[in-house]
Design a protein around this motif. Sequence first.
Motif, PDB file in Angstrom:
ATOM      1  N   LYS A 169      -5.294  -8.385   6.499  1.00 35.20           N
ATOM      2  CA  LYS A 169      -4.972  -7.459   7.303  1.00 35.20           C
ATOM      3  C   LYS A 169      -3.793  -6.933   6.925  1.00 35.20           C
ATOM      4  O   LYS A 169      -3.007  -6.933   5.575  1.00 35.20           O
ATOM      5  CB  LYS A 169      -3.507  -8.473   8.199  1.00 35.20           C
ATOM      6  N   GLY A 170      -4.037  -5.075   7.415  1.00 35.51           N
ATOM      7  CA  GLY A 170      -2.549  -4.240   7.168  1.00 35.51           C
ATOM      8  C   GLY A 170      -1.492  -4.429   7.852  1.00 35.51           C
ATOM      9  O   GLY A 170      -2.095  -4.515   9.206  1.00 35.51           O
ATOM     10  N   VAL A 171      -0.509  -5.057   7.279  1.00 30.55           N
ATOM     11  CA  VAL A 171       0.393  -5.557   8.204  1.00 30.55           C
ATOM     12  C   VAL A 171       1.647  -4.169   7.753  1.00 30.55           C
ATOM     13  O   VAL A 171       2.581  -3.888   6.208  1.00 30.55           O
ATOM     14  CB  VAL A 171       1.394  -6.759   7.734  1.00 30.55           C
ATOM     15  N   PRO A 172       1.723  -2.926   9.306  1.00 31.26           N
ATOM     16  CA  PRO A 172       3.235  -2.315   8.691  1.00 31.26           C
ATOM     17  C   PRO A 172       4.731  -3.316   8.329  1.00 31.26           C
ATOM     18  O   PRO A 172       5.424  -3.777   8.309  1.00 31.26           O
ATOM     19  CB  PRO A 172       3.347  -2.080  10.363  1.00 31.26           C
ATOM     20  N   VAL A 189       0.898  -1.093  -0.379  1.00 29.19           N
ATOM     21  CA  VAL A 189      -0.086   0.528  -0.167  1.00 29.19           C
ATOM     22  C   VAL A 189       0.927   1.617  -0.155  1.00 29.19           C
ATOM     23  O   VAL A 189       1.995   1.422   0.484  1.00 29.19           O
ATOM     24  CB  VAL A 189      -0.490   0.674   1.280  1.00 29.19           C
ATOM     25  N   ILE A 190       0.731   1.967  -0.951  1.00 29.83           N
ATOM     26  CA  ILE A 190       1.358   3.184  -0.341  1.00 29.83           C
ATOM     27  C   ILE A 190       0.775   4.680  -0.544  1.00 29.83           C
ATOM     28  O   ILE A 190      -0.413   4.889  -0.562  1.00 29.83           O
ATOM     29  CB  ILE A 190       2.279   3.695  -2.100  1.00 29.83           C
ATOM     30  N   ALA A 199      -3.883  -4.174  11.311  1.00 29.86           N
ATOM     31  CA  ALA A 199      -4.757  -4.487  12.108  1.00 29.86           C
ATOM     32  C   ALA A 199      -5.871  -5.482  10.786  1.00 29.86           C
ATOM     33  O   ALA A 199      -5.136  -5.502   9.969  1.00 29.86           O
ATOM     34  CB  ALA A 199      -4.947  -3.054  11.164  1.00 29.86           C
ATOM     35  N   ALA A 250      -8.659  -4.384   5.003  1.00 28.48           N
ATOM     36  CA  ALA A 250      -8.141  -3.968   6.287  1.00 28.48           C
ATOM     37  C   ALA A 250      -7.094  -2.167   6.202  1.00 28.48           C
ATOM     38  O   ALA A 250      -6.579  -1.700   5.000  1.00 28.48           O
ATOM     39  CB  ALA A 250      -7.171  -4.922   7.006  1.00 28.48           C
ATOM     40  N   PRO A 251      -7.598  -1.623   7.486  1.00 24.46           N
ATOM     41  CA  PRO A 251      -6.650  -0.274   7.573  1.00 24.46           C
ATOM     42  C   PRO A 251      -5.120  -0.598   7.953  1.00 24.46           C
ATOM     43  O   PRO A 251      -4.794  -2.047   8.101  1.00 24.46           O
ATOM     44  CB  PRO A 251      -7.264   0.176   8.965  1.00 24.46           C
ATOM     45  N   THR A 252      -4.100  -0.237   7.259  1.00 20.75           N
ATOM     46  CA  THR A 252      -2.430  -0.558   7.318  1.00 20.75           C
ATOM     47  C   THR A 252      -2.704   0.877   8.326  1.00 20.75           C
ATOM     48  O   THR A 252      -2.616   1.802   8.085  1.00 20.75           O
ATOM     49  CB  THR A 252      -1.864  -0.685   5.798  1.00 20.75           C
ATOM     50  N   VAL A 303      -0.195   7.410  -1.285  1.00 17.22           N
ATOM     51  CA  VAL A 303       0.342   8.351  -3.106  1.00 17.22           C
ATOM     52  C   VAL A 303       0.465   9.762  -3.043  1.00 17.22           C
ATOM     53  O   VAL A 303       1.169  10.064  -3.523  1.00 17.22           O
ATOM     54  CB  VAL A 303      -1.167   8.767  -3.422  1.00 17.22           C
ATOM     55  N   LYS A 304       1.171  10.116  -1.747  1.00 16.18           N
ATOM     56  CA  LYS A 304       1.350  11.991  -2.025  1.00 16.18           C
ATOM     57  C   LYS A 304       2.869  11.994  -1.898  1.00 16.18           C
ATOM     58  O   LYS A 304       3.533  12.595  -2.883  1.00 16.18           O
ATOM     59  CB  LYS A 304       0.567  12.852  -0.704  1.00 16.18           C
ATOM     60  N   ILE A 341       3.818   2.570   2.389  1.00 14.88           N
ATOM     61  CA  ILE A 341       3.585   2.625   3.604  1.00 14.88           C
ATOM     62  C   ILE A 341       3.295   1.249   4.689  1.00 14.88           C
ATOM     63  O   ILE A 341       2.870   1.215   6.038  1.00 14.88           O
ATOM     64  CB  ILE A 341       2.555   3.750   3.936  1.00 14.88           C
ATOM     65  N   GLY A 342       2.641  -0.206   3.457  1.00 15.76           N
ATOM     66  CA  GLY A 342       2.546  -0.991   4.358  1.00 15.76           C
ATOM     67  C   GLY A 342       2.325  -2.399   3.071  1.00 15.76           C
ATOM     68  O   GLY A 342       1.988  -1.816   2.461  1.00 15.76           O
ATOM     69  N   ILE A 343       1.478  -3.019   3.728  1.00 14.77           N
ATOM     70  CA  ILE A 343       1.163  -4.661   2.649  1.00 14.77           C
ATOM     71  C   ILE A 343       0.136  -4.960   3.449  1.00 14.77           C
ATOM     72  O   ILE A 343      -0.870  -5.448   5.043  1.00 14.77           O
ATOM     73  CB  ILE A 343       2.426  -5.500   2.973  1.00 14.77           C
ATOM     74  N   LEU A 344      -1.143  -4.900   2.328  1.00 19.11           N
ATOM     75  CA  LEU A 344      -2.536  -5.912   2.457  1.00 19.11           C
ATOM     76  C   LEU A 344      -2.082  -7.186   2.695  1.00 19.11           C
ATOM     77  O   LEU A 344      -1.597  -7.403   1.045  1.00 19.11           O
ATOM     78  CB  LEU A 344      -3.862  -5.096   1.775  1.00 19.11           C
ATOM     79  N   SER A 396       7.256  -3.105   9.723  1.00 15.44           N
ATOM     80  CA  SER A 396       8.097  -2.734  10.727  1.00 15.44           C
ATOM     81  C   SER A 396       8.959  -3.809  11.547  1.00 15.44           C
ATOM     82  O   SER A 396       8.121  -4.778  11.471  1.00 15.44           O
ATOM     83  CB  SER A 396       6.780  -2.030  11.939  1.00 15.44           C
TER      84      SER A 396
END
Lengths: 61, 365
Positions: A32-35, A12-13, B299, B322-324, A15-16, A21-24, A37
């Motif tokens: 899951k939205g994975v940071p 997941v990016i 999340a 899901a939120p990230t 856009v600005k 910023i993360g991984i779906l 990290s």
Amino acid sequence: MDEMNITSAQYVIDVKTNENIGILAVIDGEQKGVPLSAGNRHYDEIMRQVAAGDLTIADAD
Amino acid sequence: MSKAAELAALIGSQTALSNRNLIINGAMQVAQRGNTTGHTSGGIYASDRFKFNVGSLGTWSLSQSTDSPANQGFSNSLKLDCTATASVSSGSYLLLQQILEGQDVQQLKFGTDNAESVTFSFWIKSNKTGLVTVEIQHKNTSGTFFLRSSTFTIDSANTWEKKTITIAGNTAQDIKNDNSACFYVSYWLSAGSDYNGGTFNTSAWLESSGNTNTRVSGSSINFADSTNNEIYITGAQLEVGEQATPFEHRSFADELERCQRYYQVPTNNAMYAATTNGSSQIANIGVPLITTLRADPTASTLAATPTAWHGNSSGVSGSTNAPTLALSTQTHSTTVKMSISGFSGLTDNRAATITVNGLVLDSEL
């Protein structure tokens, strides 16, 4: 032991900034939205499976 | 044990009079995820902080039970229920673990001449009798794992029994001092030859790598040989020293907050202030934390799709994503910034509200 079943993963990016910023990911059948990290167990497992050649993280849409 | 004996034991243990139980949720009071069924693989958290691991050994249901030892002050136990049987194969395992952060067990002084023994006590009940292995495993500063095991016996079927195990501290290897998974307390309920095929080790700390098949007693039970099999556990207490002291009962609120460092469920259907990005159909929200998380969380949403409203909401469709986490959490932070992608109809740069049903933040070890 304790290997998660990860069936998909996509960045997941922001856009600005166009930075990831993360991984779906779908892990054990649940999205899951994975940071991005280290220390997060899902991220650590995704990267372990990527390093092992078992998983590829798709680019963001 | 008489009150005088309890006091003597407590004083003799040379440990703290309170906060001496290193196990979180040892009385199985907190079960934020609820009861679950159909587990055949992977690591699942049952009662909070207790991780259930099964591989090639049947199908299991996990639940919070009200069955508990009489007159001990417990209201709950964790119930493991076999719902489909299996024979033990070489790679089979059935594990229940609690994993602790290294920074929370530095008082054990591992890696020094003053390394402390640890004593693990708990109540267990099962229709099966026989030998069960308990293992302590820790990670040192270099990231290498070391393990040492002991055993206990379930003597009587369908009877609550209190068991106590003491394992000497590791004077040669320290425990990494950070917020990662550094200290594992594991019930090896069943295991195959990959884990018990070697010479069972109880007498020394061994490097985990290369000693996998010495971890479990070869006499261990197959708890997956009948769908009548059930295991109940409660009153888990890990403390410094060689003396098991009476269980340290903590309030529900105290245990819940400790558990929420690893897993928290913000208010269901909560509405969050948001900003929107039309070109990418992303909304950013700030989620207040109930307590500081151990690390950046994963999340997920338990039930439904996030929905968005901004001014005139006509034409805005919810997301199925899901939120990230959009910004790494900071030490002691009490809010996390999340991004939710996958909307349609969002207009750029609007103030909005987002409703999220069943948001879960997972920072487990």
